[in-house]
Design a protein around this motif. Sequence first.
Motif: not given
Length: 154
Positions: A77-81, A86-87, A93-96
Amino acid sequence: MEQFSSTNAKQQFGRLMRAAAAGPVAIQRHGAVQAIVAAPAFFQPAARPQDVAAGRRLARLNQQLTDQQRLIRHQRIALDLLTLPAKDRRAMVANARAVVQRWRDERLCSPDYIERWSHILDLSPAEMAQRLSSDADGWGPALRQNSPWVGVRV
């Protein structure tokens, strides 16, 4: 628990066997534990007082594996971030944040977790990625056990 990559397990089989004599050894492939190697003595029935100790060892081993799988998931997940557009990152992040808000609204989780996750989700993507895969504050395993990153494909 000692760990080997599948390549190292092949190339250093003697070392793997010596490590297994001391306790179970995890073998990873592509970042996930694929096998556990242990000496036969680890599985043999023990005398009564030792049965409890063996059960505890097995429970600790299972917990370590679960913790490691959670860590690997959060590292992905960190790699995805760090790598997603950006979208897509904002949507993750909004889902979390929505999950944490639900915890707060429905009192589904300890306020400690809600506060800590809220703080993490307010960090920059780079800082957030670092926190997801870190145990520096002592809360890493606990936070990964109660994670708002549901529905995130890794």
